[in-house]
Design an enzyme around this catalytic site. Structure first.
Site, PDB file in Angstrom:
ATOM      1  CE  LYS A 157       0.651   1.892   3.415  1.00 20.78           C
ATOM      2  NZ  LYS A 157       1.893   2.458   4.026  1.00 20.78           N
ATOM      3  CE1 TYR A 245      -1.807   0.092   7.713  1.00 21.82           C
ATOM      4  CE2 TYR A 245      -0.499   2.079   7.406  1.00 21.82           C
ATOM      5  CZ  TYR A 245      -0.617   0.698   7.369  1.00 21.82           C
ATOM      6  OH  TYR A 245       0.445  -0.062   6.972  1.00 21.82           O
TER       7      TYR A 245
HETATM    8  P1  NAD Z   1      12.402   1.814   2.210  1.00 21.67           P
HETATM    9  O1  NAD Z   1      12.841   3.117   1.693  1.00 21.67           O
HETATM   10  O2  NAD Z   1      13.016   1.313   3.462  1.00 21.67           O
HETATM   11  O3  NAD Z   1      12.575   0.674   1.109  1.00 21.67           O
HETATM   12  C1  NAD Z   1      12.384   0.916  -0.254  1.00 21.67           C
HETATM   13  C2  NAD Z   1      13.401   0.145  -1.058  1.00 21.67           C
HETATM   14  O4  NAD Z   1      13.255   0.513  -2.420  1.00 21.67           O
HETATM   15  C3  NAD Z   1      14.850   0.457  -0.662  1.00 21.67           C
HETATM   16  O5  NAD Z   1      15.571  -0.749  -0.570  1.00 21.67           O
HETATM   17  C4  NAD Z   1      15.351   1.310  -1.818  1.00 21.67           C
HETATM   18  O6  NAD Z   1      16.739   1.129  -2.044  1.00 21.67           O
HETATM   19  C5  NAD Z   1      14.550   0.756  -2.983  1.00 21.67           C
HETATM   20  N1  NAD Z   1      14.427   1.664  -4.116  1.00 21.67           N
HETATM   21  C6  NAD Z   1      14.455   1.265  -5.401  1.00 21.67           C
HETATM   22  N2  NAD Z   1      14.336   2.307  -6.215  1.00 21.67           N
HETATM   23  C7  NAD Z   1      14.266   3.402  -5.455  1.00 21.67           C
HETATM   24  C8  NAD Z   1      14.145   4.796  -5.732  1.00 21.67           C
HETATM   25  N3  NAD Z   1      14.062   5.256  -6.992  1.00 21.67           N
HETATM   26  N4  NAD Z   1      14.061   5.654  -4.692  1.00 21.67           N
HETATM   27  C9  NAD Z   1      14.125   5.204  -3.427  1.00 21.67           C
HETATM   28  N5  NAD Z   1      14.232   3.885  -3.101  1.00 21.67           N
HETATM   29  C10 NAD Z   1      14.309   3.006  -4.111  1.00 21.67           C
HETATM   30  O7  NAD Z   1      10.806   1.900   2.377  1.00 21.67           O
HETATM   31  P2  NAD Z   1       9.862   0.897   3.169  1.00 21.67           P
HETATM   32  O8  NAD Z   1       9.542   1.487   4.492  1.00 21.67           O
HETATM   33  O9  NAD Z   1      10.394  -0.467   3.124  1.00 21.67           O
HETATM   34  O10 NAD Z   1       8.508   1.035   2.297  1.00 21.67           O
HETATM   35  C11 NAD Z   1       8.386   0.393   1.043  1.00 21.67           C
HETATM   36  C12 NAD Z   1       6.915   0.240   0.681  1.00 21.67           C
HETATM   37  O11 NAD Z   1       6.266  -0.544   1.658  1.00 21.67           O
HETATM   38  C13 NAD Z   1       6.124   1.534   0.597  1.00 21.67           C
HETATM   39  O12 NAD Z   1       5.178   1.477  -0.436  1.00 21.67           O
HETATM   40  C14 NAD Z   1       5.399   1.607   1.923  1.00 21.67           C
HETATM   41  O13 NAD Z   1       4.173   2.327   1.862  1.00 21.67           O
HETATM   42  C15 NAD Z   1       5.126   0.147   2.184  1.00 21.67           C
HETATM   43  N6  NAD Z   1       5.026  -0.147   3.620  1.00 21.67           N
HETATM   44  C16 NAD Z   1       3.959  -0.865   4.055  1.00 21.67           C
HETATM   45  C17 NAD Z   1       3.829  -1.179   5.398  1.00 21.67           C
HETATM   46  C18 NAD Z   1       2.696  -2.037   5.879  1.00 21.67           C
HETATM   47  O14 NAD Z   1       2.504  -2.141   7.079  1.00 21.67           O
HETATM   48  N7  NAD Z   1       1.963  -2.677   4.991  1.00 21.67           N
HETATM   49  C19 NAD Z   1       4.795  -0.749   6.306  1.00 21.67           C
HETATM   50  C20 NAD Z   1       5.889  -0.034   5.832  1.00 21.67           C
HETATM   51  C21 NAD Z   1       5.998   0.262   4.468  1.00 21.67           C
END
Ligand code: NAD
Length: 413
Positions: A157, A245
């Protein structure tokens, strides 16, 4: 992105380092830092409910795309609790990190993909499902590419940042004849499901008011927040990250859709975090029945995850409502408070197992692409109302969800 060592033991143990870490982590889910060594302490709690164990050969192989905070902190460890899904591959732009994670997870080198070699997954029969865990605006392109490679998709999401992207994702799933599920883990979480049962039972009387507050402090020094505070990558700051949420929660608890939206933003533009996105957004939904929903979200207020429904005869409060662990449900009826006890599960393991059942057993999907798009359209309507200074924006476009999540959960019980 910070990397933490992952031990194989950690992958197998994890999961619900459960109640203890739930109590320790009072912060909202999205505020958790990677604390892998701590999470490896303790034995996994049994997963109550959910799909039965599949034989190994039948387990659904999942490729995890993006090795960021959520993937490393929650999703990869969750495979240790899965009964129907298994880790099949990882996709990362950082070869050293990918090799380290793959080695620790017991994956062979040829199960490591980069964003360039991504499309070669088409030839990899070990992979059934691609799980997209990338910044929001990248979800659509990687989902479409996964469908073109003949895979099913579980997408984090918010589904995407524009309605056009949502439609592109839905069309790609149809063209490939593959399944698309949005990662709405609360659709499988026992306390949220129990709250839906209370709401549907009518014991609270006619619902007169609903409110939700979802936010946390953000930090420009955290790479996972840098893109969340970036307008195009996140699609809307706190609203699209954590405000969603409250939007989704109001809809699944009330079981109806908003027909009109009004919203206002309260942003300190001298705060460098909010150069591109709004900080606090307050919105009102007028639901089809007439109930007014008051919602707020922020990337500067203290960690908060709260949903409340007030009826003529009682009240339901979830606080925290949507964290990874430690969700609290209180129901007040006839002047008496009760706190239904629900099993603590690993929500990511359950969600991946449910996706596996969609693929292997053709189980219906509650978190469809259309369901994800409804939240995206509502968030865009909120942002439109903000731009118009709180003007009413019509949202009565006739969306009706295909399957009630709690009806689906109870159907299989
Ligand atoms: P994060 O920034 O920690 O991870 C994102 C990953 O994507 C990183 O490894 C990054 O290197 C990579 N990436 C690839 N291309 C990129 C670019 N152009 N710019 C930036 N990063 C790039 O983020 P996260 O917290 O892991 O969140 C990722 C996704 O998961 C989001 O869509 C977020 O909304 C979702 N999320 C959902 C929940 C849930 O409870 N369902 C919780 C946290 C995050």
């Amino acid at each position: 992105m910070s990397d933490q060592p992952l031990s194989r033991r950690y992958f197998m143990q994890l999961g619900a380092a459960g109640a203890a870490s739930a109590i320790a982590s009072g912060a909202a889910a999205q505020d958790r830092r990677l604390d892998l060594p701590n999470r490896a302490i303790g034995r996994p709690a049994p997963q109550l409910g959910g799909p039965a164990e599949l034989p190994d050969a039948e387990k659904v192989g999942i490729a995890v795309v993006g090795l960021g905070k959520l993937a490393l902190g929650e999703v990869l460890p969750a495979f240790g609790q899965c009964r129907a899904a298994k880790l099949a591959a990882v996709v990362s732009g950082d070869p050293a990190k990918a090799r380290r994670v793959a080695a620790q997870a017991g994956l062979p080198d040829d199960a490591i993909y980069s964003y360039e070699s991504y499309d070669r997954m088409a030839q990899d029969r070990r992979i059934d499902v691609v799980y997209i865990i990338l910044p929001n605006s990248l979800h659509a392109d990687y989902t479409v590419r996964a469908f073109k490679a003949g895979k099913h998709v579980l997408c984090e999401k918010p589904m995407a940042t524009t309605e056009a992207d949502c439609r592109r994702m839905i069309a790609a799933a149809e063209a490939a004849d593959r399944k698309l599920m949005i990662a709405y883990r609360c659709f499988f979480e026992p306390a949220n499901l129990e709250a839906m049962r209370v709401m549907r039972s009518g014991t609270l009387g006619k619902i007169r008011s609903f409110s939700s507050d979802n936010g946390r402090p953000s930090s420009l020094s955290d790479p996972a927040d840098q893109w969340r505070l970036d307008g195009p990558l996140s699609g809307g700051g706190a609203l699209t990250d954590i405000g969603i949420y409250g939007i989704n929660g109001a809809r699944y608890l009330l079981g109806e859709e908003p027909v009109e939206v009004r919203a206002w933003a309260y942003t300190d533009k001298s705060d460098p975090r909010f150069a591109e996105t709004e900080d606090a957004i307050h919105w009102q939904f007028r639901m089809a029945s007439g109930v007014i929903v008051n919602g707020s979200t922020s990337f500067s207020y203290a960690s908060t995850s709260r949903l409340q429904a007030v009826g003529e005869k009682g009240r339901l409060v979830m606080d925290p409502a949507t964290n990874y662990r430690g969700i609290q449900l209180a129901v007040h009826e006839g002047g008496v408070e009760r706190r239904p006890q629900t099993p603590a599960i690993d929500q990511f393991a359950r969600e991946m197992d449910e996706m596996a059942m969609v693929v292997r057993r053709n189980r219906p999907i509650a978190a469809t692409g259309e369901e994800g798009m409804q939240d995206v359209r509502l968030m865009l309507a909120i942002l439109e109302s903000v731009r118009q200074g709180g003007a009413a924006v019509r949202t009565d476009w006739g969306y009706k969800r295909a399957v009630d999540p709690v009806e689906l959960a109870d159907r299989k019980a």
